[in-house]
Design an enzyme around this catalytic site. Structure first.
Site, PDB file in Angstrom:
ATOM      1  N   SER A 121       0.941  -0.566  -3.845  1.00 28.57           N
ATOM      2  CA  SER A 121       0.096   0.468  -4.640  1.00 28.57           C
ATOM      3  C   SER A 121      -0.131   0.119  -6.047  1.00 28.57           C
ATOM      4  CB  SER A 121       1.382   1.595  -4.895  1.00 28.57           C
ATOM      5  OG  SER A 121       0.793   2.947  -5.400  1.00 28.57           O
ATOM      6  N   GLU A 220      -5.477  -0.235   1.665  1.00 24.55           N
ATOM      7  CA  GLU A 220      -4.906   1.103   1.939  1.00 24.55           C
ATOM      8  C   GLU A 220      -4.885   2.161   0.847  1.00 24.55           C
ATOM      9  OE1 GLU A 220      -1.355   1.947   0.664  1.00 24.55           O
ATOM     10  OE2 GLU A 220      -1.984   0.896  -0.950  1.00 24.55           O
ATOM     11  N   HIS A 284       1.428   3.279   1.906  1.00 25.36           N
ATOM     12  CA  HIS A 284       2.512   4.277   1.420  1.00 25.36           C
ATOM     13  C   HIS A 284       2.741   4.849   2.954  1.00 25.36           C
ATOM     14  CE1 HIS A 284       0.313   3.587  -2.141  1.00 25.36           C
ATOM     15  NE2 HIS A 284       0.881   4.061  -2.797  1.00 25.36           N
TER      16      HIS A 284
END
Length: 316
Positions: A121, A220, A284
Site C-alpha cells: 500500500s 494493485e 488489499h
C-alpha cells in the site's frame, strides 16, 4: 529533511538479502499511518512461529493521520536497518506518509545493512526508493495489523514466511480458488517492480519514480473507482512508463467490478505486445501473497505462472 541522494543510481540487478533465520528477530516499525497494536497478540504470533519481536518507539506514536513525526518514523527506519541484531523489518500498516520520508533516507546505510523489508500500500513509496537507491530486493507483502494479526487466510502467512526463509520454490504458487485471467498472451523476463498504482503515480516526476525500463510491472490498488484506475493507467501511459515494459502483473484492485476492470486492462494494456496477467492475490485482499520487488522473474501469461529467476534471500 536533508536530501541524502549523492547520485541518481538505478540498479539493473537487485541483490538478494539475508534470509530470516529460525529464532530471528523481527523489527516492527510504523513508517506511515498509526494503528492500535495488541502487543501481547503480536508477540505471541511471532513466538508461535519461532521469531522474536522488537517494537520500535514510533509504533506507539500518533500525529494526526501519521504514526509520529517524520523524524521519529525516519529514525525508526534507520535504526532498524542499522541494528545487525535485527533480521527482518515488518511494517505496522500503510495509510499515509511514507513519501514524506524519501528525501531523508540514508541509502548508504541501507546498502551496508540489507535485510528483508516487508509492507504494501503506502509502503510502495519505500519499495520504489530502496530498490532504486539501495539495490536490494524488498517484499510487497502482509503487514502486521491488518494481515498477520487480522486472521487472513493461510496462504498470506505461508507465502511470506517461505519467501523470507528461503523455502520458496521458483514457481510462485497461486491459490486455485482465485482464477487468474490472461489479458494478453506471451512470456517475458524482467525485474518485478511496482506496487500500489496510486503511489506509483504519486511519486512520478521525483527522484524516486518507477524505473520502468525492461521490468515486469506489478500494480494493485484499493478504494479507487474504475474511472480513477483508468486515469492512473493513462497517467502511466502519458508519462512513457508503459513504453518499455516486458510484462504486467495485475494484483487485486479492491472494490472494482472484475469484468469492467478486465475490459479496461484490455483497452489500456492489451495492445502493448507484452504478456499481461491479472487477478494475482497480492495487495488489499485476502489472501495477500508476498512478491519480491526488484527480483528477476519470468511472467508466463499463457501458462499463468510467475517464476523466480534469482534467489531473493540467501542463508548465512
Amino acid at each position: 529533511m536533508t536530501n541524502r541522494l549523492t547520485a541518481p543510481v538505478s540498479f539493473k540487478a537487485h541483490s538478494a538479502v539475508p534470509a530470516l533465520p529460525a529464532g530471528g528477530v523481527v523489527a516492527l516499525i510504523a513508517p506511515a499511518g498509526p494503528a492500535e497494536l495488541d502487543l501481547n497478540l503480536a508477540t505471541q504470533w511471532m513466538h508461535a512461529r519461532g521469531y522474536q519481536l522488537r517494537v520500535y518507539p514510533g509504533v506507539w506514536q500518533r500525529e494526526g493521520y501519521l504514526a509520529g513525526s517524520d523524524a521519529e518514523r525516519l529514525r525508526d527506519l534507520h535504526e532498524a536497518f542499522a541494528d545487525d541484531s535485527i533480521d527482518a523489518i515488518f511494517c505496522l500498516r500503510g495509510g499515509y506518509g511514507s513519501p514524506r520520508l524519501l528525501d531523508g533516507i540514508d541509502f548508504e546505510l541501507l546498502r551496508r545493512h540489507p535485510k528483508p523489508f516487508v509492507g504494501y500500500s503506502d509502503i510502495t513509496a519505500l519499495h520504489l526508493a530502496i530498490t532504486r537507491y539501495a539495490g536490494f530486493v524488498t517484499f510487497h507483502g502482509p503487514m502486521v495489523n491488518a494481515d498477520l494479526l487480522g486472521n487472513k487466510q493461510p496462504p498470506t502467512e505461508t507465502s511470506l514466511l517461505r519467501m523470507l526463509g528461503g523455502q520458496q520454490p521458483p514457481v510462485l504458487e497461486h491459490p486455485a480458488a482465485w482464477p487468474l485471467t490472461t489479458i494478453a498472451p506471451g512470456c517475458a523476463s524482467g525485474r518485478l517492480l511496482g506496487g500500489n498504482l496510486s503511489m506509483i503515480c504519486a511519486v512520478m516526476g521525483t527522484a524516486f519514480e518507477l524505473d520502468s525500463e525492461d521490468i515486469i510491472l506489478f500494480i494493485e490498488d484499493v478504494n479507487e473507482p474504475l474511472y480513477r484506475v483508468d486515469r492512473l493507467l493513462t497517467h502511466l501511459r502519458l508519462a512513457g512508463k508503459l513504453d518499455r515494459l516486458r510484462g504486467v502483473l495485475v494484483g487485486d484492485v479492491a472494490g472494482v467490478d472484475v469484468a469492467a476492470l478486465e475490459r479496461l486492462l484490455t483497452q489500456e494494456l492489451g495492445g502493448l505486445g507484452i504478456p499481461v496477467l491479472a487477478g494475482w492475490r497480492s495487495g488489499h485482499c485476502d489472501p495477500n501473497l508476498t512478491l519480491p520487488m526488484g527480483a528477476q522473474v519470468r511472467l508466463d501469461a499463457d501458462q499463468q505462472l510467475l517464476v523466480l529467476e534469482q534467489d531473493v534471500v540467501v542463508s548465512a
